[in-house]
Design an enzyme around this catalytic site. Structure first.
Site, PDB file in Angstrom:
ATOM      1  CB  SER A 177      19.048  47.026  48.945  1.00 31.82           C
ATOM      2  OG  SER A 177      19.049  45.620  49.001  1.00 31.82           O
ATOM      3  CE1 TYR A 228      26.308  44.352  53.475  1.00 28.02           C
ATOM      4  CE2 TYR A 228      25.908  43.308  51.351  1.00 28.02           C
ATOM      5  CZ  TYR A 228      26.090  44.448  52.108  1.00 28.02           C
ATOM      6  OH  TYR A 228      26.046  45.683  51.499  1.00 28.02           O
ATOM      7  CE  LYS A 234      22.858  46.146  52.835  1.00 24.96           C
ATOM      8  NZ  LYS A 234      22.513  47.520  53.253  1.00 24.96           N
TER       9      LYS A 234
END
Length: 258
Positions: free
Chosen positions: A143, A157, A161
């Protein structure tokens, strides 16, 4: 002492950075290693290094954007080594960093596909195999500190995650009774090929990040790899569904000296 003799470890994104370091670390502890990546030269370099150490490793070319290749990756791993004990789902992309109004649906789809959908598919097929064999298994996913933090331009992004951190909790609940453990590592500012696409560790751009890392330096791929190996070992047999920060204290909330 960690002993992975007779075990099989699969590492996606294993041709460089944290994936490469993890592949080598698993091999040092005795595991047979499958490196999944697109780049042949770099992948073969990892395989060669492991073999020179006396280890056993195999490369399977895999594009994480292709669901059929992901399914085939797990099948080929089992065909080659007979089982799958550990999986480090590390392949990912930084995608495009830009203000939200400058991003497109294509930018969204490309990052979410690699960072979230592909990991979901990897876990699905890895777990299916682990359910078939005695002993269960352990899965670790890469992650990011950006799952809980943010940078200007990181909306996609961070979403990818953050979704990954949320996904492992119900997955861990579902498969804990089958002795399958699932955890994430959340790297901080780590000196990798991906980081160097933004800035070099010696550049002025790195100084503000290093200044706010309590241990006053960037992390290394090898440090991340040791955490991955630990999370797959019997030393962590009572840990599942967790996100483990490996960031030198960077994500600790609180006052920072300017």
């Amino acid at each position: 002492m960690i002993n992975f003799q007779g075990k099989v470890a699969l590492i996606t994104g294993g041709s460089s950075g944290m994936g490469r370091a993890a592949a080598i670390a698993f091999a040092k502890y005795g595991a047979k290693v499958v490196v999944a990546a697109r780049r042949e030269d770099q992948s073969q370099a990892v395989i060669t290094q492991i073999c020179q150490m006396g280890g056993d490793a195999h490369w399977i070319k895999t594009d994480m954007r292709n669901p059929e290749q992901i399914r085939s990756l797990i099948e080929q791993t089992v065909e080659y080594y007979g089982r799958l004990d550990f999986a480090f789902n590390n392949a990912g992309t930084e995608g495009k960093f830009a203000p939200m109004t400058e991003l497109s649906e294509t930018d969204w789809e490309q990052t979410i596909t690699v960072n979230l959908k592909a990991v979901w598919l990897c876990m699905k097929y890895e777990i299916e195999q682990m359910l078939k064999q005695p002993g269960g298994g352990a899965i670790v996913n890469t992650s990011s500190w950006l799952a809980k933090g943010g940078l200007v331009g990181s909306t996609i992004y961070s979403a990818s995650k953050g979704g990954l951190d949320s996904m492992i909790r119900p997955a861990a609940l579902e498969y804990a009774p089958h002795n399958i453990r699932i955890n994430n590592i959340n790297p901080g500012i780590i000196d990798t090929e991906m980081l160097r696409r933004f800035f070099h560790p010696d550049d002025d751009a790195a100084k503000p990040f290093i200044h706010h890392i309590p241990v006053q330096r960037l992390g290394t791929s090898e440090e991340l790899a040791q955490t991955v190996v630990w999370l797959c070992s019997d030393a962590t047999s009572y840990i599942t569904g967790q996100t483990i920060s490996v960031d030198g204290g960077y994500a600790i909330p609180g006052h920072r000296v300017a």
